[in-house]
Design a protein around this motif. Structure first.
Motif, PDB file in Angstrom:
ATOM      1  N   GLU A 119      35.144  46.793  48.802  1.00  0.00           N
ATOM      2  CA  GLU A 119      33.830  47.018  49.420  1.00  0.00           C
ATOM      3  C   GLU A 119      32.762  46.013  48.983  1.00  0.00           C
ATOM      4  O   GLU A 119      31.704  45.920  49.612  1.00  0.00           O
ATOM      5  N   LEU A 120      33.036  45.222  47.942  1.00  0.00           N
ATOM      6  CA  LEU A 120      32.074  44.215  47.494  1.00  0.00           C
ATOM      7  C   LEU A 120      32.412  42.808  47.962  1.00  0.00           C
ATOM      8  O   LEU A 120      31.620  41.876  47.752  1.00  0.00           O
ATOM      9  N   VAL A 121      33.558  42.629  48.602  1.00  0.00           N
ATOM     10  CA  VAL A 121      33.985  41.301  49.040  1.00  0.00           C
ATOM     11  C   VAL A 121      32.957  40.719  50.013  1.00  0.00           C
ATOM     12  O   VAL A 121      32.557  41.370  50.979  1.00  0.00           O
ATOM     13  N   GLY A 122      32.509  39.510  49.712  1.00  0.00           N
ATOM     14  CA  GLY A 122      31.565  38.812  50.561  1.00  0.00           C
ATOM     15  C   GLY A 122      30.112  39.180  50.342  1.00  0.00           C
ATOM     16  O   GLY A 122      29.215  38.579  50.928  1.00  0.00           O
ATOM     17  N   GLY A 123      29.862  40.150  49.484  1.00  0.00           N
ATOM     18  CA  GLY A 123      28.496  40.620  49.266  1.00  0.00           C
ATOM     19  C   GLY A 123      27.813  39.994  48.066  1.00  0.00           C
ATOM     20  O   GLY A 123      28.339  39.097  47.398  1.00  0.00           O
ATOM     21  N   GLU A 124      26.640  40.507  47.773  1.00  0.00           N
ATOM     22  CA  GLU A 124      25.783  39.977  46.720  1.00  0.00           C
ATOM     23  C   GLU A 124      26.441  40.025  45.341  1.00  0.00           C
ATOM     24  O   GLU A 124      26.338  39.072  44.562  1.00  0.00           O
ATOM     25  N   VAL A 125      27.131  41.117  45.032  1.00  0.00           N
ATOM     26  CA  VAL A 125      27.741  41.241  43.703  1.00  0.00           C
ATOM     27  C   VAL A 125      28.863  40.223  43.540  1.00  0.00           C
ATOM     28  O   VAL A 125      28.942  39.539  42.506  1.00  0.00           O
ATOM     29  N   GLU A 126      29.712  40.074  44.549  1.00  0.00           N
ATOM     30  CA  GLU A 126      30.790  39.084  44.444  1.00  0.00           C
ATOM     31  C   GLU A 126      30.218  37.671  44.331  1.00  0.00           C
ATOM     32  O   GLU A 126      30.679  36.872  43.506  1.00  0.00           O
ATOM     33  N   GLN A 127      29.221  37.364  45.112  1.00  0.00           N
ATOM     34  CA  GLN A 127      28.609  36.034  45.064  1.00  0.00           C
ATOM     35  C   GLN A 127      27.988  35.778  43.691  1.00  0.00           C
ATOM     36  O   GLN A 127      28.107  34.674  43.142  1.00  0.00           O
ATOM     37  N   ALA A 128      27.345  36.787  43.131  1.00  0.00           N
ATOM     38  CA  ALA A 128      26.753  36.642  41.803  1.00  0.00           C
ATOM     39  C   ALA A 128      27.834  36.450  40.743  1.00  0.00           C
ATOM     40  O   ALA A 128      27.677  35.624  39.823  1.00  0.00           O
ATOM     41  N   LEU A 129      28.932  37.193  40.843  1.00  0.00           N
ATOM     42  CA  LEU A 129      30.030  37.040  39.890  1.00  0.00           C
ATOM     43  C   LEU A 129      30.658  35.658  40.017  1.00  0.00           C
ATOM     44  O   LEU A 129      30.947  35.003  38.999  1.00  0.00           O
ATOM     45  N   ASP A 130      30.850  35.191  41.251  1.00  0.00           N
ATOM     46  CA  ASP A 130      31.418  33.859  41.477  1.00  0.00           C
ATOM     47  C   ASP A 130      30.554  32.779  40.826  1.00  0.00           C
ATOM     48  O   ASP A 130      31.075  31.792  40.302  1.00  0.00           O
ATOM     49  N   ALA A 131      29.241  32.949  40.865  1.00  0.00           N
ATOM     50  CA  ALA A 131      28.334  31.985  40.249  1.00  0.00           C
ATOM     51  C   ALA A 131      28.298  32.143  38.734  1.00  0.00           C
ATOM     52  O   ALA A 131      28.219  31.164  37.992  1.00  0.00           O
ATOM     53  N   LEU A 132      28.348  33.396  38.274  1.00  0.00           N
ATOM     54  CA  LEU A 132      28.227  33.674  36.843  1.00  0.00           C
ATOM     55  C   LEU A 132      29.408  33.160  36.031  1.00  0.00           C
ATOM     56  O   LEU A 132      29.212  32.561  34.964  1.00  0.00           O
ATOM     57  N   VAL A 133      30.624  33.400  36.478  1.00  0.00           N
ATOM     58  CA  VAL A 133      31.790  33.136  35.623  1.00  0.00           C
ATOM     59  C   VAL A 133      31.823  31.693  35.118  1.00  0.00           C
ATOM     60  O   VAL A 133      31.917  31.477  33.905  1.00  0.00           O
ATOM     61  N   PRO A 134      31.739  30.671  35.975  1.00  0.00           N
ATOM     62  CA  PRO A 134      31.769  29.303  35.422  1.00  0.00           C
ATOM     63  C   PRO A 134      30.599  29.006  34.483  1.00  0.00           C
ATOM     64  O   PRO A 134      30.776  28.316  33.473  1.00  0.00           O
ATOM     65  N   GLN A 135      29.416  29.536  34.773  1.00  0.00           N
ATOM     66  CA  GLN A 135      28.258  29.322  33.892  1.00  0.00           C
ATOM     67  C   GLN A 135      28.481  30.002  32.540  1.00  0.00           C
ATOM     68  O   GLN A 135      28.182  29.427  31.486  1.00  0.00           O
ATOM     69  N   TRP A 136      28.970  31.228  32.573  1.00  0.00           N
ATOM     70  CA  TRP A 136      29.240  32.006  31.365  1.00  0.00           C
ATOM     71  C   TRP A 136      30.290  31.309  30.507  1.00  0.00           C
ATOM     72  O   TRP A 136      30.142  31.193  29.286  1.00  0.00           O
ATOM     73  N   VAL A 137      31.344  30.839  31.155  1.00  0.00           N
ATOM     74  CA  VAL A 137      32.414  30.165  30.418  1.00  0.00           C
ATOM     75  C   VAL A 137      31.874  28.898  29.763  1.00  0.00           C
ATOM     76  O   VAL A 137      32.152  28.625  28.588  1.00  0.00           O
ATOM     77  N   ALA A 138      31.073  28.131  30.485  1.00  0.00           N
ATOM     78  CA  ALA A 138      30.507  26.902  29.930  1.00  0.00           C
ATOM     79  C   ALA A 138      29.583  27.201  28.743  1.00  0.00           C
ATOM     80  O   ALA A 138      29.569  26.453  27.762  1.00  0.00           O
ATOM     81  N   ALA A 139      28.851  28.298  28.816  1.00  0.00           N
ATOM     82  CA  ALA A 139      27.876  28.625  27.772  1.00  0.00           C
ATOM     83  C   ALA A 139      28.488  29.323  26.563  1.00  0.00           C
ATOM     84  O   ALA A 139      28.072  29.067  25.429  1.00  0.00           O
TER      85      ALA A 139
END
Length: 164
Positions: A119-139
Motif C-alpha cells: 500500500e506504500l509503493v509509489g507513495g511519499e513514504v517509499e520515496q522518502a525511504l528511497d532518498a534516505l537509505v543512501p544518505q543514511w549509509v553515507a553518513a
C-alpha cells in the motif's frame, strides 16, 4: 578482518518524514507485526527477493517468521548483518524493511536492499525511504563501496557477479 570496524556502533533509531516513521533494528518481538506485513505483500516481495533469497515462501508460517526474526536479532547483536524495520511513530505497524549485509559478491563492502508494504509503493513514504537509505549509509555506515541491490544493480546482474 571483519566487514565492519571493531568499534562500529550501529544506529538504533533513524527518523523518516519528520519522525512520523522511523527505522530501528528488528527483534523477535516484532513477529506479530512483521508477519502480516510480509505476507500481505508476499507476491511482490517474492518477485523482488525470491530468485536470489528464496524469500518469502508462500508457505512461510508465523512460527518460521518468528524464528527468522530471532536469527536477525542475533545477527544484529553480533554485527553479522542488519535488518532495520520501518515503523510508524507509535510502532503499531511494520511498513517495510532495510537489509544491510556483508557482501556476497565482489566489488562492494556492503550490500543493501529494502522494501515497503504494497500500500506504500509509489507513495511519499517509499520515496522518502528511497532518498534516505543512501544518505543514511553515507553518513552513518563505514562503507566505501556500498551496493544497492535492485537499484544500482539488478538482482540478475548481481547474481552473475563472482562470489566473495
Amino acid at each position: 578482518m571483519t566487514w565492519l570496524p571493531d568499534d562500529f556502533v550501529h544506529p538504533v533509531h533513524v527518523p523518516l518524514l519528520s519522525g512520523d516513521y522511523h527505522l530501528r533494528p528488528i527483534t523477535e518481538a516484532d513477529a506479530a507485526l512483521d508477519y502480516p506485513a510480509v505476507m500481505g505483500s508476499r507476491e511482490r516481495l517474492w518477485g523482488i527477493f525470491g530468485p536470489a533469497w528464496g524469500w518469502p515462501a508462500e508457505t512461510m508460517t508465523f512460527e518460521a517468521n518468528r524464528i527468522d526474526l530471532a536469527r536477525h536479532e542475533r545477527e544484529i547483536a553480533a554485527h553479522q548483518s542488519f535488518n532495520f524495520v520501518l515503523l510508524d511513530r507509535a510502532e503499531t505497524a511494520i511498513l517495510g524493511c532495510v537489509y544491510i549485509d556483508p557482501p556476497e559478491r565482489t566489488g562492494a563492502d556492503g550490500e543493501l536492499s529494502w522494501w515497503v508494504v504494497d500500500e506504500l509503493v509509489g507513495g511519499e513514504v517509499e520515496q522518502a525511504l528511497d532518498a534516505l537509505v543512501p544518505q543514511w549509509v553515507a553518513a552513518d555506515w563505514p562503507f566505501q563501496r556500498p551496493r544497492y541491490l535492485g537499484r544500482d544493480i539488478s538482482w540478475q546482474d548481481w547474481k552473475a557477479l563472482p562470489a566473495v
